[in-house]
Design a protein around this motif. Sequence first.
Motif, PDB file in Angstrom:
ATOM      1  N   UNK A  22       6.149 -19.754  69.976  1.00  0.00           N
ATOM      2  CA  UNK A  22       6.896 -20.296  70.402  1.00  0.00           C
ATOM      3  C   UNK A  22       7.253 -21.411  69.886  1.00  0.00           C
ATOM      4  N   UNK A  23       7.271 -21.065  68.634  1.00  0.00           N
ATOM      5  CA  UNK A  23       6.787 -21.854  67.045  1.00  0.00           C
ATOM      6  C   UNK A  23       8.349 -22.338  66.633  1.00  0.00           C
ATOM      7  N   UNK A  24       8.026 -23.508  66.282  1.00  0.00           N
ATOM      8  CA  UNK A  24       9.453 -25.265  66.297  1.00  0.00           C
ATOM      9  C   UNK A  24       8.645 -25.836  65.817  1.00  0.00           C
ATOM     10  N   UNK A  25      10.101 -26.786  64.669  1.00  0.00           N
ATOM     11  CA  UNK A  25      10.017 -28.143  64.068  1.00  0.00           C
ATOM     12  C   UNK A  25       8.949 -27.989  63.307  1.00  0.00           C
ATOM     13  N   UNK A  26       9.631 -26.228  62.078  1.00  0.00           N
ATOM     14  CA  UNK A  26       8.633 -26.541  60.659  1.00  0.00           C
ATOM     15  C   UNK A  26       8.959 -27.975  60.129  1.00  0.00           C
ATOM     16  N   UNK A  27       7.570 -28.091  59.108  1.00  0.00           N
ATOM     17  CA  UNK A  27       7.814 -29.239  58.261  1.00  0.00           C
ATOM     18  C   UNK A  27       6.680 -28.477  56.903  1.00  0.00           C
ATOM     19  N   UNK A  28       7.902 -28.855  55.905  1.00  0.00           N
ATOM     20  CA  UNK A  28       6.115 -28.466  54.008  1.00  0.00           C
ATOM     21  C   UNK A  28       5.446 -29.852  54.265  1.00  0.00           C
ATOM     22  N   UNK A  29       4.195 -29.418  53.604  1.00  0.00           N
ATOM     23  CA  UNK A  29       3.845 -30.216  53.240  1.00  0.00           C
ATOM     24  C   UNK A  29       3.042 -29.982  52.226  1.00  0.00           C
ATOM     25  N   UNK A  30       2.777 -30.990  51.975  1.00  0.00           N
ATOM     26  CA  UNK A  30       1.959 -30.931  50.181  1.00  0.00           C
ATOM     27  C   UNK A  30       2.038 -29.346  49.439  1.00  0.00           C
ATOM     28  N   UNK A  31       0.687 -28.579  50.496  1.00  0.00           N
ATOM     29  CA  UNK A  31       0.236 -27.464  49.741  1.00  0.00           C
ATOM     30  C   UNK A  31       0.378 -26.504  51.037  1.00  0.00           C
ATOM     31  N   UNK A  32       1.063 -26.636  51.773  1.00  0.00           N
ATOM     32  CA  UNK A  32       1.230 -25.751  53.613  1.00  0.00           C
ATOM     33  C   UNK A  32       2.593 -25.803  53.556  1.00  0.00           C
ATOM     34  N   UNK A  33       2.350 -25.901  55.388  1.00  0.00           N
ATOM     35  CA  UNK A  33       3.608 -25.512  56.395  1.00  0.00           C
ATOM     36  C   UNK A  33       2.861 -25.558  57.714  1.00  0.00           C
ATOM     37  N   UNK A  34       3.489 -27.187  57.788  1.00  0.00           N
ATOM     38  CA  UNK A  34       3.240 -27.884  59.801  1.00  0.00           C
ATOM     39  C   UNK A  34       4.143 -26.833  60.319  1.00  0.00           C
ATOM     40  N   UNK A  35       3.215 -26.830  61.841  1.00  0.00           N
ATOM     41  CA  UNK A  35       4.338 -26.422  62.846  1.00  0.00           C
ATOM     42  C   UNK A  35       4.157 -26.624  64.321  1.00  0.00           C
ATOM     43  N   UNK A  36       4.971 -26.925  65.627  1.00  0.00           N
ATOM     44  CA  UNK A  36       4.644 -26.737  66.095  1.00  0.00           C
ATOM     45  C   UNK A  36       4.621 -24.859  67.297  1.00  0.00           C
ATOM     46  N   UNK A  37       3.401 -24.792  68.030  1.00  0.00           N
ATOM     47  CA  UNK A  37       3.358 -23.382  68.878  1.00  0.00           C
ATOM     48  C   UNK A  37       3.402 -24.050  70.422  1.00  0.00           C
ATOM     49  N   UNK A  38       3.965 -22.994  71.219  1.00  0.00           N
ATOM     50  CA  UNK A  38       3.719 -23.190  72.703  1.00  0.00           C
ATOM     51  C   UNK A  38       3.321 -21.677  73.363  1.00  0.00           C
ATOM     52  N   UNK A  39       2.167 -21.377  73.277  1.00  0.00           N
ATOM     53  CA  UNK A  39       1.490 -19.592  73.149  1.00  0.00           C
ATOM     54  C   UNK A  39       0.651 -20.118  75.303  1.00  0.00           C
TER      55      UNK A  39
END
Length: 107
Positions: A22-39
Amino acid sequence: MEMAKYIMQILKTQLMVVWSWGINKPVALENGLRFNVQGFKFRGVVEVVYNEGQDLFDVSFIKANKVVKSIDGVFFDMLVNVIDDYVEKTADYEKSVKAEYSLSIVK
């Protein structure tokens, strides 16, 4: 931004698995990626950060703005599996899917 795109490319290699989170709301970080999950096992935020010194990824699972689990030193080809094991995969995964969605897994 480039690292976020690279991480997203890695995740897309196993798109069906990633969708199951249920990945959503991906956001680029300076050296990575942040996203929400509903597992099945974890609902919250996942951060994947590239550790340049090791040439590996560090993964953090965050709930209520607190890191509840960190897994460091993840190889790129294990990234999806490591996240899936913490977010979605249960010991009785097929039974969980069937109960949740009245479906069975086709092999």
